[in-house]
Design a protein around this motif. Structure first.
Motif, PDB file in Angstrom:
ATOM      1  N   LEU A 124      39.783  55.149  44.340  1.00 47.21           N
ATOM      2  CA  LEU A 124      39.926  53.770  44.809  1.00 47.21           C
ATOM      3  C   LEU A 124      39.037  52.857  43.964  1.00 47.21           C
ATOM      4  O   LEU A 124      39.529  52.115  43.115  1.00 47.21           O
ATOM      5  CB  LEU A 124      39.555  53.673  46.290  1.00 47.21           C
ATOM      6  N   THR A 125      37.735  52.912  44.171  1.00 48.75           N
ATOM      7  CA  THR A 125      36.784  52.087  43.426  1.00 48.75           C
ATOM      8  C   THR A 125      35.460  52.835  43.303  1.00 48.75           C
ATOM      9  O   THR A 125      35.213  53.816  44.010  1.00 48.75           O
ATOM     10  CB  THR A 125      36.509  50.744  44.134  1.00 48.75           C
ATOM     11  N   GLN A 165      32.606  47.512  31.349  1.00 50.97           N
ATOM     12  CA  GLN A 165      32.984  48.846  31.810  1.00 50.97           C
ATOM     13  C   GLN A 165      31.722  49.694  31.996  1.00 50.97           C
ATOM     14  O   GLN A 165      30.723  49.465  31.315  1.00 50.97           O
ATOM     15  CB  GLN A 165      33.925  49.523  30.801  1.00 50.97           C
ATOM     16  N   THR A 193      31.575  46.486  41.153  1.00 54.35           N
ATOM     17  CA  THR A 193      32.642  47.403  41.547  1.00 54.35           C
ATOM     18  C   THR A 193      33.654  47.543  40.417  1.00 54.35           C
ATOM     19  O   THR A 193      34.112  46.542  39.855  1.00 54.35           O
ATOM     20  CB  THR A 193      33.345  46.885  42.812  1.00 54.35           C
ATOM     21  N   HIS A 223      37.346  49.569  39.091  1.00 54.35           N
ATOM     22  CA  HIS A 223      38.582  50.126  39.616  1.00 54.35           C
ATOM     23  C   HIS A 223      38.655  51.635  39.373  1.00 54.35           C
ATOM     24  O   HIS A 223      37.922  52.199  38.561  1.00 54.35           O
ATOM     25  CB  HIS A 223      39.782  49.430  38.980  1.00 54.35           C
ATOM     26  N   GLY A 224      39.584  52.271  40.056  1.00 52.19           N
ATOM     27  CA  GLY A 224      39.720  53.719  39.992  1.00 52.19           C
ATOM     28  C   GLY A 224      40.122  54.267  38.644  1.00 52.19           C
ATOM     29  O   GLY A 224      39.970  55.465  38.395  1.00 52.19           O
ATOM     30  N   ASP A 225      40.604  53.405  37.728  1.00 51.75           N
ATOM     31  CA  ASP A 225      40.989  53.901  36.408  1.00 51.75           C
ATOM     32  C   ASP A 225      39.787  54.356  35.584  1.00 51.75           C
ATOM     33  O   ASP A 225      39.952  54.997  34.544  1.00 51.75           O
ATOM     34  CB  ASP A 225      41.783  52.847  35.644  1.00 51.75           C
ATOM     35  N   GLN A 226      38.580  54.045  36.056  1.00 51.39           N
ATOM     36  CA  GLN A 226      37.373  54.463  35.346  1.00 51.39           C
ATOM     37  C   GLN A 226      36.928  55.875  35.730  1.00 51.39           C
ATOM     38  O   GLN A 226      36.044  56.447  35.081  1.00 51.39           O
ATOM     39  CB  GLN A 226      36.230  53.483  35.644  1.00 51.39           C
ATOM     40  N   THR A 268      38.638  41.995  37.443  1.00 48.00           N
ATOM     41  CA  THR A 268      39.119  40.960  38.358  1.00 48.00           C
ATOM     42  C   THR A 268      38.140  39.796  38.361  1.00 48.00           C
ATOM     43  O   THR A 268      36.941  39.999  38.595  1.00 48.00           O
ATOM     44  CB  THR A 268      39.252  41.519  39.788  1.00 48.00           C
ATOM     45  N   MET A 277      33.690  42.339  40.353  1.00 48.66           N
ATOM     46  CA  MET A 277      34.620  43.465  40.244  1.00 48.66           C
ATOM     47  C   MET A 277      35.436  43.346  38.960  1.00 48.66           C
ATOM     48  O   MET A 277      36.633  43.085  38.993  1.00 48.66           O
ATOM     49  CB  MET A 277      35.543  43.518  41.465  1.00 48.66           C
TER      50      MET A 277
END
Length: 325
Positions: free
Chosen positions: A286-287, A97, A303, A305-308, A233, A230
């Protein structure tokens, strides 16, 4: 805290105040050990809880700060034994992260005026270092971080781990060899710290090409051996052709209505992308692409994800009529 201070006589609010002074540096230490911002947060909380419950064990032979680092390191090793007994493999770290620069700015200055200290601090928080260190087994990882990042004497590390100095020195050599296998050879040429004009221009061109979903334009900025991943993923793509092929297959060129916000994480340039969603009529996360730049070319893109976005202090949405330069 002075050597003659008895923690057993300190009330909980006072103890919390003493411990909180070290929260950020302990969090960064746990982050290096674990590679996960969230796991580091949980481990710092566990560290403070253990420290409070075991406060009578503080004998003043070391500083209060060093005592907390010992507890934090053991808390990290315990977490790794429970949830990640095997290190990362294959050059990617699925639990990785990002760490926002705005929080890294909270670290105590210490000897920050020393160029060597600044370089070590910066390089050991960049994503390439985090990825490499997660490929080490937990105990050699702890030895490497305590010795090479924090500068602890081998004797103190041996005492923390309940091991001999010879074993610690042997583990350090193995850990350093393991790091050389996973760190980029051109590490000394990384951009870091203050971005120069060339780096800013490269990031600008990357941002414009990405917003335009211009794969050819982005490809022209990539080094031949670029690496892309990413997390969480699975999938590590190495080489310009492999990266471009993955983008094409994933439908990147079909994206429309993108906006970008420049930022920085892990002392690296980064670009947060927003995608216009209907019927919201706004651009939503988005990213975020974190870039490693070497010799005027992009050599790695990680890359997330948008949750970060919330943790990184990025807007939760952009109005439909907002255009970010």
């Amino acid at each position: 805290m002075s050597a003659d201070t008895r923690l057993s006589d300190v009330d909980e609010p006072t103890f919390s105040g003493l411990a909180e002074r070290h929260r950020r540096e302990l969090h960064v230490h746990c982050y290096r050990m674990l590679g996960s911002f969230e796991d580091a947060e949980d481990t710092v909380q566990e560290t403070f809880l253990r420290a409070w419950r075991r406060r009578e064990t503080f004998e003043g032979r070391s500083t209060f700060r060093a005592w907390l680092y010992r507890i934090a390191t053991n808390a990290c090793l315990d977490l790794l034994a429970r949830s990640r007994p095997e290190p990362a493999t294959g050059g990617e770290v699925l639990w990785l992260q990002p760490y926002p620069d705005r929080l890294l700015d909270e670290l105590p200055a210490g000897d920050a005026d020393e160029p060597e200290t600044v370089a070590v601090t910066r390089e050991t928080i960049e994503l390439a270092y985090l990825i490499a260190v997660q490929h080490l087994a937990p105990r050699p990882r702890a030895v490497l971080i305590l010795r090479d990042v924090l500068g602890w004497p081998a004797k103190d590390v041996a005492e923390l781990l309940g091991d001999s100095v010879n074993s610690v020195n042997s583990a350090l050599q193995r850990a350093r060899a393991g790091m050389r296998e996973h760190l980029p050879a051109e590490r000394q040429d990384w951009t870091g710290g203050e971005e120069d004009a060339g780096t800013r221009e490269l990031v600008r061109r990357f941002t414009e090409a990405s917003v335009a979903t211009d794969i050819a334009g982005i490809a022209a900025l990539l080094r031949d051996d670029v690496r892309c991943s990413m997390p969480p993923t699975p999938g590590l793509f190495v080489g310009r052709d492999a990266v471009v092929s993955d983008w094409a297959e994933s439908g990147f060129t079909d994206l429309e209505h993108l906006r970008a916000v420049p930022t920085s994480v892990n002392r690296q340039p980064a670009v947060a992308f927003y995608h216009r969603r209907e019927p919201d009529g706004a651009y939503l996360p988005l990213t975020i692409d974190v870039l490693r730049i070497t010799g005027g070319a992009i050599t790695e893109i990680v890359t997330f994800h948008g949750d970060q976005f919330p943790r990184l202090g990025l807007p939760a949405r952009l109005p439909a009529d907002e255009i970010t330069e």
